[in-house]
Write a protein that holds these residues in place. Structure first.
Motif, PDB file in Angstrom:
ATOM      1  N   THR A 156       8.103   3.857   7.840  1.00 17.88           N
ATOM      2  CA  THR A 156       8.041   2.545   7.199  1.00 17.88           C
ATOM      3  C   THR A 156       8.721   1.528   8.101  1.00 17.88           C
ATOM      4  O   THR A 156       9.895   1.693   8.461  1.00 17.88           O
ATOM      5  CB  THR A 156       8.719   2.584   5.822  1.00 17.88           C
ATOM      6  OG1 THR A 156       8.053   3.547   5.000  1.00 17.88           O
ATOM      7  CG2 THR A 156       8.667   1.218   5.166  1.00 17.88           C
ATOM      8  N   ILE A 157       7.969   0.502   8.477  1.00 18.69           N
ATOM      9  CA  ILE A 157       8.517  -0.526   9.353  1.00 18.69           C
ATOM     10  C   ILE A 157       9.169  -1.608   8.487  1.00 18.69           C
ATOM     11  O   ILE A 157       8.503  -2.205   7.636  1.00 18.69           O
ATOM     12  CB  ILE A 157       7.431  -1.134  10.250  1.00 18.69           C
ATOM     13  CG1 ILE A 157       6.799  -0.034  11.120  1.00 18.69           C
ATOM     14  CG2 ILE A 157       8.010  -2.240  11.119  1.00 18.69           C
ATOM     15  CD1 ILE A 157       5.653  -0.521  11.978  1.00 18.69           C
ATOM     16  N   VAL A 158      10.462  -1.854   8.722  1.00 17.77           N
ATOM     17  CA  VAL A 158      11.216  -2.839   7.957  1.00 17.77           C
ATOM     18  C   VAL A 158      11.580  -3.993   8.902  1.00 17.77           C
ATOM     19  O   VAL A 158      12.256  -3.776   9.928  1.00 17.77           O
ATOM     20  CB  VAL A 158      12.486  -2.228   7.334  1.00 17.77           C
ATOM     21  CG1 VAL A 158      13.255  -3.283   6.547  1.00 17.77           C
ATOM     22  CG2 VAL A 158      12.117  -1.052   6.442  1.00 17.77           C
ATOM     23  N   TYR A 159      11.137  -5.183   8.549  1.00 15.75           N
ATOM     24  CA  TYR A 159      11.454  -6.371   9.336  1.00 15.75           C
ATOM     25  C   TYR A 159      12.698  -7.035   8.726  1.00 15.75           C
ATOM     26  O   TYR A 159      12.734  -7.317   7.519  1.00 15.75           O
ATOM     27  CB  TYR A 159      10.281  -7.343   9.331  1.00 15.75           C
ATOM     28  CG  TYR A 159       9.042  -6.798  10.001  1.00 15.75           C
ATOM     29  CD1 TYR A 159       8.839  -6.966  11.369  1.00 15.75           C
ATOM     30  CD2 TYR A 159       8.085  -6.104   9.258  1.00 15.75           C
ATOM     31  CE1 TYR A 159       7.706  -6.455  11.992  1.00 15.75           C
ATOM     32  CE2 TYR A 159       6.947  -5.588   9.867  1.00 15.75           C
ATOM     33  CZ  TYR A 159       6.776  -5.767  11.236  1.00 15.75           C
ATOM     34  OH  TYR A 159       5.643  -5.249  11.856  1.00 15.75           O
ATOM     35  N   VAL A 160      13.677  -7.282   9.573  1.00 20.16           N
ATOM     36  CA  VAL A 160      14.971  -7.796   9.106  1.00 20.16           C
ATOM     37  C   VAL A 160      15.229  -9.159   9.745  1.00 20.16           C
ATOM     38  O   VAL A 160      14.999  -9.354  10.944  1.00 20.16           O
ATOM     39  CB  VAL A 160      16.115  -6.823   9.442  1.00 20.16           C
ATOM     40  CG1 VAL A 160      17.445  -7.363   8.928  1.00 20.16           C
ATOM     41  CG2 VAL A 160      15.840  -5.445   8.843  1.00 20.16           C
TER      42      VAL A 160
ATOM     43  N   MET B  81      20.061 -12.860   4.153  1.00 16.75           N
ATOM     44  CA  MET B  81      19.387 -11.684   4.688  1.00 16.75           C
ATOM     45  C   MET B  81      18.020 -11.541   4.029  1.00 16.75           C
ATOM     46  O   MET B  81      17.892 -11.609   2.805  1.00 16.75           O
ATOM     47  CB  MET B  81      20.224 -10.421   4.445  1.00 16.75           C
ATOM     48  CG  MET B  81      19.568  -9.149   4.982  1.00 16.75           C
ATOM     49  SD  MET B  81      20.547  -7.653   4.655  1.00 16.75           S
ATOM     50  CE  MET B  81      21.920  -7.939   5.764  1.00 16.75           C
ATOM     51  N   SER B  82      17.025 -11.326   4.871  1.00 18.72           N
ATOM     52  CA  SER B  82      15.658 -11.136   4.398  1.00 18.72           C
ATOM     53  C   SER B  82      15.104  -9.836   4.970  1.00 18.72           C
ATOM     54  O   SER B  82      15.223  -9.592   6.183  1.00 18.72           O
ATOM     55  CB  SER B  82      14.787 -12.326   4.814  1.00 18.72           C
ATOM     56  OG  SER B  82      13.441 -12.094   4.468  1.00 18.72           O
ATOM     57  N   MET B  83      14.519  -9.010   4.104  1.00 17.62           N
ATOM     58  CA  MET B  83      13.902  -7.752   4.521  1.00 17.62           C
ATOM     59  C   MET B  83      12.492  -7.678   3.942  1.00 17.62           C
ATOM     60  O   MET B  83      12.262  -8.039   2.784  1.00 17.62           O
ATOM     61  CB  MET B  83      14.710  -6.550   4.037  1.00 17.62           C
ATOM     62  CG  MET B  83      16.092  -6.432   4.646  1.00 17.62           C
ATOM     63  SD  MET B  83      16.973  -4.973   4.040  1.00 17.62           S
ATOM     64  CE  MET B  83      17.255  -5.422   2.337  1.00 17.62           C
ATOM     65  N   SER B  84      11.568  -7.218   4.752  1.00 22.72           N
ATOM     66  CA  SER B  84      10.185  -7.065   4.287  1.00 22.72           C
ATOM     67  C   SER B  84       9.600  -5.769   4.846  1.00 22.72           C
ATOM     68  O   SER B  84       9.891  -5.386   5.980  1.00 22.72           O
ATOM     69  CB  SER B  84       9.333  -8.261   4.697  1.00 22.72           C
ATOM     70  OG  SER B  84       9.281  -8.372   6.102  1.00 22.72           O
ATOM     71  N   TRP B  85       8.778  -5.111   4.066  1.00 25.60           N
ATOM     72  CA  TRP B  85       8.142  -3.861   4.446  1.00 25.60           C
ATOM     73  C   TRP B  85       6.831  -3.725   3.676  1.00 25.60           C
ATOM     74  O   TRP B  85       6.566  -4.492   2.737  1.00 25.60           O
ATOM     75  CB  TRP B  85       9.059  -2.679   4.190  1.00 25.60           C
ATOM     76  CG  TRP B  85       9.402  -2.455   2.739  1.00 25.60           C
ATOM     77  CD1 TRP B  85       8.767  -1.622   1.861  1.00 25.60           C
ATOM     78  CD2 TRP B  85      10.430  -3.107   1.999  1.00 25.60           C
ATOM     79  NE1 TRP B  85       9.346  -1.710   0.621  1.00 25.60           N
ATOM     80  CE2 TRP B  85      10.381  -2.601   0.681  1.00 25.60           C
ATOM     81  CE3 TRP B  85      11.399  -4.065   2.314  1.00 25.60           C
ATOM     82  CZ2 TRP B  85      11.245  -3.033  -0.310  1.00 25.60           C
ATOM     83  CZ3 TRP B  85      12.263  -4.487   1.341  1.00 25.60           C
ATOM     84  CH2 TRP B  85      12.197  -3.979   0.033  1.00 25.60           C
ATOM     85  N   ASN B  86       6.055  -2.737   4.049  1.00 25.93           N
ATOM     86  CA  ASN B  86       4.770  -2.522   3.396  1.00 25.93           C
ATOM     87  C   ASN B  86       4.861  -1.310   2.470  1.00 25.93           C
ATOM     88  O   ASN B  86       5.283  -0.228   2.884  1.00 25.93           O
ATOM     89  CB  ASN B  86       3.664  -2.314   4.432  1.00 25.93           C
ATOM     90  CG  ASN B  86       2.296  -2.175   3.802  1.00 25.93           C
ATOM     91  OD1 ASN B  86       1.785  -1.063   3.621  1.00 25.93           O
ATOM     92  ND2 ASN B  86       1.680  -3.297   3.452  1.00 25.93           N
ATOM     93  N   ASN B  87       4.476  -1.548   1.216  1.00 26.01           N
ATOM     94  CA  ASN B  87       4.428  -0.476   0.233  1.00 26.01           C
ATOM     95  C   ASN B  87       2.965  -0.054   0.089  1.00 26.01           C
ATOM     96  O   ASN B  87       2.135  -0.792  -0.459  1.00 26.01           O
ATOM     97  CB  ASN B  87       4.982  -0.957  -1.105  1.00 26.01           C
ATOM     98  CG  ASN B  87       5.206   0.180  -2.078  1.00 26.01           C
ATOM     99  OD1 ASN B  87       4.422   1.123  -2.165  1.00 26.01           O
ATOM    100  ND2 ASN B  87       6.297   0.086  -2.839  1.00 26.01           N
ATOM    101  N   GLU B  88       2.657   1.130   0.604  1.00 29.41           N
ATOM    102  CA  GLU B  88       1.263   1.598   0.635  1.00 29.41           C
ATOM    103  C   GLU B  88       0.736   1.960  -0.744  1.00 29.41           C
ATOM    104  O   GLU B  88      -0.474   2.190  -0.900  1.00 29.41           O
ATOM    105  CB  GLU B  88       1.151   2.791   1.584  1.00 29.41           C
ATOM    106  CG  GLU B  88       1.531   2.447   3.017  1.00 29.41           C
ATOM    107  CD  GLU B  88       1.459   3.659   3.937  1.00 29.41           C
ATOM    108  OE1 GLU B  88       0.996   4.726   3.470  1.00 29.41           O
ATOM    109  OE2 GLU B  88       1.848   3.532   5.112  1.00 29.41           O
TER     110      GLU B  88
END
Length: 432
Positions: free
Chosen positions: A46-50, A73-80
Motif C-alpha cells: 500500500t503506497i501512502v503519500y505523506v 499532516m496529510s496522508m492519502s492511500w488507495n483502498n482497493e
C-alpha cells in the motif's frame, strides 16, 4: 412543457451518501474494512503519500532539549475494497465518514517526547476511485538535539521523522507528496507564530531503517530555524558589558574603601546573571557555549581586579602604619628635653622665645656666646626626633611607589586583555 411531461414519465433520481455506504457495505461492525490492510493481493504494498506543513513554532526549550511545532499532516492511500461509479449515485464522487470505519496506516513520529492530548479530526475523506485522505493538525512535543555553542546567535535543526510502527516496506511504501521547496514555500506563506525564532527552510528526505531483519520506510523532515538574538543581547549580554565598563571606571575612584565596596557590588551583579544563565542552558552539551565563556571570563577579570584592589589597599595601609610609627608624640619625650624648654624662672616657653629672651636680655653677650647658644638649641632639636624616623621614610616611599606602579600596570594590562577578549568572542559568535 415537454420537459414537464418527461419528468412525469421519468421521475428524477434521488440519491444520498448513505446509499453509497450501503452499496459498499460500510458499517462499524464490518471488520473486513478495519482489521486488514486494504490490498486484494497481499503481495502488493500500500503506497501512502505523506505531507507535513509547518504553520507554527510554539517553543524551543534548550534546558530539556524540547521542540514544540504546530504541523498539518496529510496522508492519502488507495483502498482497493472501496470504489463506486458516480453515475449510479447521482454524481456523488466523495464521502466523509468516521475514522473507525476504515483501516488507517499506523504512522507515528519517532521524536515524540509526550503523547498528544488534543482533539483530532474524527473523519476520513473517500473518493469514488478508492482514494482515502486523512488530515489533521498536531501539536508535537518532540526531542531535538540542540547545539547551543553560539547561543544566542545560534541556528537549530530539528527533525520530524514519520514511519510505520508495524508494517515493513513490503507492506507499506511511504512517499513524500511534496518536495523540499514546496514544503518550505507553503510553511513561509502559512506560518502563524514563530516566537523568538525565524523560520529558514524544511528539507524532505526518504530513508530506510532496518529492525529485526525487516526494513521500514521513513520520511524525515528537517526544520531549520534561527534565533532572533535582540532580546537576549539587551537583557543579558549588554548588562554584563555595562558591569565590565563600571569595573574599569572604578579604577578612578579616589577613596580606597568606596572603591572596594563598589567592585564587590558589581561582582555580585555578575553572579546574579550567572544564575539566570544556568536556568537557560542545558546541563550537558558537546561544546561549551560561548555565552558561558563570555560570562566566566568577564567574571574572572573582575575577580582579579578585586584582588588587585585588595593588594593595593594592603600596601597603602602598610605605608600608613610606617608613617604613624615614625612620628614621636610629645608625651614620649624624656625629661632632658623638657629641661631645655624651661627658662631661668622654671616657666615653659617655646624654643624661639627662649633664644630671643637670651639675645635681648639685659645681660650683654658676645658673638662666641651667641654661637654656643645656637649650637645648644640645634642639639636640643636633634634630640627631640627619634632616629628611627629617618630610617622609616625610605620604606614609606618604597611601598607607596610599589602600590602605584602595580595599579597603573594592572589597569593597562586589564584594559588590553578585556578588549582583545571581547573582539575574539564576538568574532566567534558571528563566524559561520
Amino acid at each position: 412543457m415537454d420537459k414537464f411531461k418527461a419528468d412525469l414519465v421519468f421521475p428524477k433520481q434521488v440519491c444520498s451518501k448513505q446509499d453509497v455506504l450501503e452499496y459498499l457495505n460500510l458499517t462499524r461492525d464490518n471488520e473486513i474494512f478495519t482489521t486488514c490492510r486494504p490490498a486484494l493481493d497481499w503481495r502488493n504494498p500500500t503506497i501512502v503519500y505523506v505531507d507535513i506543513y509547518l504553520y507554527g513554532i510554539l517553543s524551543m526549550i534548550e534546558k530539556s532539549q524540547i521542540f514544540v511545532p504546530l504541523i498539518w499532516m496529510s496522508m492519502s492511500w488507495n483502498n482497493e475494497r472501496v470504489s463506486w461509479d458516480p453515475k449510479d449515485f447521482c454524481g456523488i464522487k466523495s464521502v466523509i465518514l468516521p475514522k473507525e470505519m476504515l483501516w488507517k496506516p499506523d504512522l507515528y513520529v519517532l521524536e515524540t517526547a509526550e503523547k498528544e492530548d488534543g482533539p483530532l479530526n474524527p473523519y476520513l475523506f473517500i473518493t469514488h476511485d478508492g482514494t482515502v485522505t486523512m488530515e489533521d493538525d498536531h501539536k508535537i512535543v518532540s526531542t531535538c538535539a540542540m547545539n547551543v555553542h553560539k547561543f544566542p546567535f545560534d541556528t537549530q535543526t530539528c527533525h520530524i521523522t514519520v514511519s510505520s510502527m508495524n508494517y515493513s516496506d513490503k507492506e507499506i511504501k511511504l512517499v513524500p507528496a511534496s518536495n523540499s521547496s514546496k514544503v518550505t514555500q507553503v510553511a513561509r506563506e502559512s506560518i502563524l507564530t514563530q516566537g523568538e525564532w525565524e523560520f529558514l527552510n524544511i528539507s524532505v528526505s526518504l530513508k530506510n531503517e532496518s529492525y529485526e531483519d525487516q526494513t521500514f520506510d521513513s520520511i524525515k523532515y528537517t526544520i531549520s530555524v534561527r534565533r532572533m538574538p535582540l532580546m537576549h543581547f539587551i537583557n543579558f549580554q549588554l548588562p554584563i558589558l555595562f558591569f565590565l565598563i563600571l569595573d574599569l571606571a572604578s579604577f578612578f575612584i579616589p577613596d580606597r574603601g568606596d572603591k572596594l565596596c563598589f567592585k564587590v557590588t558589581v561582582l555580585l551583579g555578575i553572579s546574579v546573571l550567572l544564575l539566570i544563565l544556568n536556568d537557560i542552558l542545558p546541563s550537558k552539551s558537546h561544546r561549551c557555549p560561548l555565552i558561558a565563556v563570555y560570562v566566566i571570563v568577564i567574571f574572572s577579570f573582575m575577580l582579579l581586579s578585586l584582588l588587585e584592589t585588595v593588594l593595593v589597599i594592603y600596601l597603602i595601609n602598610m605605608n600608613s602604619e610606617l608613617d604613624t610609627k615614625g612620628v614621636q608624640r610629645p608625651e614620649d619625650h624624656n625629661s632632658d628635653t623638657d629641661n631645655w624648654k624651661r627658662d631661668r624662672n622654671g616657666v615653659e616657653a617655646p624654643l624661639e622665645s627662649l633664644m630671643l629672651n637670651e639675645i635681648y636680655s639685659k645681660e650683654k653677650i658676645n658673638d662666641v656666646q651667641l654661637l654656643q647658644l645656637i649650637l645648644e638649641e640645634l642639639q636640643t632639636i636633634r634630640q627631640t626626633h627619634d632616629p628611627e624616623t629617618l630610617k622609616a621614610k625610605p620604606a614609606q616611599i618604597y611601598w607607596l611607589g610599589i602600590a602605584k606602579c602595580i595599579n597603573k600596570v594592572f589597569f593597562v594590562v586589564y584594559l588590553i586583555s578585556v578588549s582583545l577578549f571581547l573582539v575574539f568572542i564576538f568574532r566567534e559568535w558571528k563566524a559561520e
